[in-house]
Design an enzyme around this catalytic site. Structure first.
Site, PDB file in Angstrom:
ATOM      1  N   GLU A  82     -35.542 -43.498  -5.308  1.00  0.00           N
ATOM      2  CA  GLU A  82     -35.093 -43.479  -3.730  1.00  0.00           C
ATOM      3  C   GLU A  82     -33.920 -42.329  -3.867  1.00  0.00           C
ATOM      4  O   GLU A  82     -33.106 -42.085  -4.692  1.00  0.00           O
ATOM      5  CB  GLU A  82     -34.225 -44.967  -4.041  1.00  0.00           C
ATOM      6  CG  GLU A  82     -33.132 -45.259  -2.496  1.00  0.00           C
ATOM      7  CD  GLU A  82     -32.186 -46.148  -2.879  1.00  0.00           C
ATOM      8  OE1 GLU A  82     -32.353 -47.049  -3.864  1.00  0.00           O
ATOM      9  OE2 GLU A  82     -31.435 -46.493  -1.934  1.00  0.00           O
ATOM     10  N   ASP A 137     -31.600 -47.690  -6.556  1.00  0.00           N
ATOM     11  CA  ASP A 137     -30.176 -48.064  -6.769  1.00  0.00           C
ATOM     12  C   ASP A 137     -30.253 -49.493  -6.916  1.00  0.00           C
ATOM     13  O   ASP A 137     -31.052 -50.287  -6.565  1.00  0.00           O
ATOM     14  CB  ASP A 137     -29.370 -47.642  -5.515  1.00  0.00           C
ATOM     15  CG  ASP A 137     -28.973 -46.311  -5.357  1.00  0.00           C
ATOM     16  OD1 ASP A 137     -28.906 -45.508  -6.478  1.00  0.00           O
ATOM     17  OD2 ASP A 137     -28.682 -45.884  -4.410  1.00  0.00           O
TER      18      ASP A 137
END
Ligand code: 28F
Length: 639
Positions: A427, A500
């Protein structure tokens, strides 16, 4: 009549049996982690289900109590309480203190769990701190109690009168045996929901009294398998209604429900034998596939819809969701291999084949409009498959081209040992940068994602393919997509999603998993898809540092770093530099990976729902509840 002595004379052998269970629990329940713990529940629930299956009682109630115990109640006939002549003890005592497989003590023909767990309620007793049995039968309430792994402390006696009938079993699993004695709401409700689908018209009520207010849910499906299929297809676009067939004319009873959907490229066949899922299919599933292939091809040929060509089985099963459930008499129940996931009963193949062929042929002829749509879909699948095959062959010749397409996004691994290579889908650009710097260049490749991937739940394959992010992933993995996907061509042995640890990260995970589930499912079923779990904390003092993933790691880390430590909490991957990211989340020696396993179709749906939620703590909660840290399988330890 109940008797008042404590049947010791008969018990020496029995106790030795139960002692054996305590010495080697894994031999009886597979493991002593969460899976083993819930096995205790299934043994009791199976008996209640068996009683309902025999036609007695239409409600089964399960309660998770605040004291760590769990109870199951049915409204059946009640376990017989009279003295068994042969053993001179009450029948109920035999059930809870002797090891028996399947129907040794019963004359049941179709045992719910026959041949599978099969060890029975005595195993639950053996592995419990205490177990209480209350039976309502013949106008009386009987009660008996065992403690410390099945030792009789209160022999069966009448404690009251009642007009009801049924059985209540309440037990508290032994902390000394299990690594965790925390019953899981999701595990239990999914299992009972599945049972409710398979056992129509029986109501299952589950209550968790550990939370205030209590959590409670009811499952009652009057249409059984039909509703199961409808639930699985809830988010898809169906072609026609859910169709179901049954055949009770043989000693092997057969039931199937199925539906086609236009926006699904997988085959979703779930088969059962005596209400136990056969994950790896077997003879009944083979018969099912043969039957539909034959019925559809014969129909299409008769109506001259294929101009002499034939459809392959795979073309006919694309977009199909089906539940196949067989009731097989115990003496005919056979499995293939050691795991009981594959039915071996030889005659099931021909039986199911002919059953499906006959019923489906009739149905197609009666519903010609739907039949036409269905065959159109099969032909489209066939064409798509051929086109994809051609494209793949061409792509093989243009390897260079592919590398050029990928060069600006993918940081490849140097090794050509594909099985050992790992693809990190990361990400964000900044974490992607750290991952690129920190990685093992030989075996780790990095593909950063820009923003959120598309939700592939509600779009067509054409639209998905136009999406740059997914096109890149498909190209990178290099094994095709949809029905043309071939897991053996994968350029990576592990696909690792690294996001995350917040809601956005959870959302991205879900979107990627949804994509893999729809278009590269064999990657998931072969256990090649993982989620990387970054640590929660860094504990440090001067140059010394330790990382912690959960609370007891944290205590350990504090102790190791020693007095005067400081703690920082990681919020995102971006807070770590390349070295930290490598040390904590990418290095096979230290990292924690969760392997994504999806073999429970119902669980997929609920997992997606949970992770799509807005609550920032949900993903952590999910990991806390669903990652069994004691289970080695979920750890990628060294290597
Ligand atoms: C909460 C768990 O275990 N329910 C059960 C029955 C009913 C019978 C039975 C069970 C017969 C001779 C063994 C009653 N009447 N719920 C349960 N309900 N077992 S377990 O019989 C067991 C055999 O010894 C039952 C007539 N036949 C059977």
């Amino acid at each position: 009549m109940a008797n008042n002595r404590s049947y010791d004379a008969n018990d020496i052998e029995v106790l030795e049996g139960l002692e054996g269970v305590r010495k080697r629990p894994a031999m009886y329940i597979g493991s002593t982690n969460l899976s083993g713990l819930h096995h205790l529940v299934w043994e009791i629930v199976d008996n209640a289900i068996d009683e309902a299956l025999s036609g007695y009682g239409d409600t089964i109630t399960l309660i998770i109590h605040r004291d760590g115990s769990l109870s199951v109640e049915d409204h059946g006939r009640g376990i017989p309480c009279g003295i068994q002549k042969k053993y001179n003890v009450p029948a109920v005592h035999l059930i809870f203190s002797t090891l028996h497989s399947g129907g040794k003590f019963s004359n049941k023909v179709y045992s719910n769990s026959a041949g599978l767990h099969g060890v029975g309620a005595s195993v639950t007793n053996a592995l419990s701190e205490w177990l209480d049995v209350t039976v309502m039968r013949d106008g009386k309430i009987y009660h008996t109690r065992y403690e410390k792994g099945g030792k009789l402390v209160e022999p069966l006696k009448v404690i009251g009168e009642t007009r009801k009938t049924g059985t209540i079993v309440r037990f508290k699993p032994d902390k000394k045996i299990f690594s965790s004695v925390d019953f899981r709401w999701d595990t239990i409700t999914k299992h009972l929901q599945e049972s409710a689908f398979l056992l129509k018209k029986v109501k299952f009520i589950v209550t968790d009294q550990r939370s205030i207010p209590y959590n409670t849910v009811e499952y009652l499906y009057n249409e059984g398998l039909k509703e199961y299929v409808a639930a699985l297809n809830e988010n898809k676009t169906p072609i026609g209604p859910v169709v179901s067939f049954t055949d009770d004319s043989n000693d092997i009873k057969m039931e199937v429900a199925f539906q086609y959907c236009s926006n699904d490229y997988n085959e979703n066949i779930y088969s059962y034998a005596n209400n136990v899922r056969t994950h790896d299919g077997g003879t009944h599933e083979t018969g099912f596939k043969l039957g539909i292939t034959r019925a559809v091809n014969d129909y299409a040929e008769e109506k001259d819809l294929l101009h002499g060509k034939k459809l392959e089985g795979g073309d006919i099963r694309e977009g199909l969701t089906a539940i196949l459930s067989l009731r097989i008499p115990e003496e005919k129940l056979e499995y293939e291999g050691q795991t009981k996931g594959k039915l071996g009963t030889p005659e099931a193949t021909a039986l199911v084949n002919n059953f499906i062929y006959t019923k489906l042929t009739y149905y197609l002829n009666e519903n010609s409009e739907l039949a036409l749509k269905l065959i159109q879909k099969c032909v489209e699948s066939q064409q798509a498959r051929m086109a994809a095959r051609k494209a793949k062959d061409e792509a093989r010749g243009k390897k260079k081209n592919r590398e050029i397409i990928l060069s600006d996004k993918l940081t490849p691994a140097q090794s050509k040992d594909y099985a050992r290579n790992e693809l990190f889908i990361v990400e964000g650009e900044s974490a992607g940068g750290s991952a690129r710097k920190g990685r093992d260049r030989l075996h780790q490749a990095i593909l950063p994602l820009r923003g959120k991937p598309l939700n592939t739940d509600s779009i067509t394959m054409e639209r998905m393919l136009k999406n740059e992010e997914f096109a890149t992933i498909i190209n990178t993995i290099g094994a095709g997509v949809g029905s043309e996907f071939d897991v053996n061509d994968s350029r990576y042995g592990k696909i690792i999603i690294m996001t995350d640890a917040d809601t956005d990260g959870a959302h991205i995970q879900t979107l990627l998993l949804t994509f893999f589930y729809h278009y590269m499912r064999p990657l998931i079923t072969s256990g090649m898809v993982y989620v990387a779990v970054p640590p929660l904390y860094r504990v440090y003092k001067d140059k010394k540092e330790r990382y912690a993933w959960r609370d007891n790691d944290l205590e350990e880390a504090k102790a190791e770093v020693g007095r005067g430590y400081e703690i920082s909490r990681f919020k995102g991957l971006g807070e770590m530099d390349a070295e930290q990211l490598w040390n904590t989340t990418m290095n096979p020696r230290h990292r924690l990976l969760v392997r994504i396993r999806i073999d429970d179709p119902l669980l997929v749906e609920s997992r997606v729902a949970v992770l799509m939620g807005k609550d920032a703590s949900l993903r952590r909660k999910w990991v806390a509840e669903n990652v069994d840290f004691t289970e080695k399988d979920n750890f990628e330890e060294i290597k």
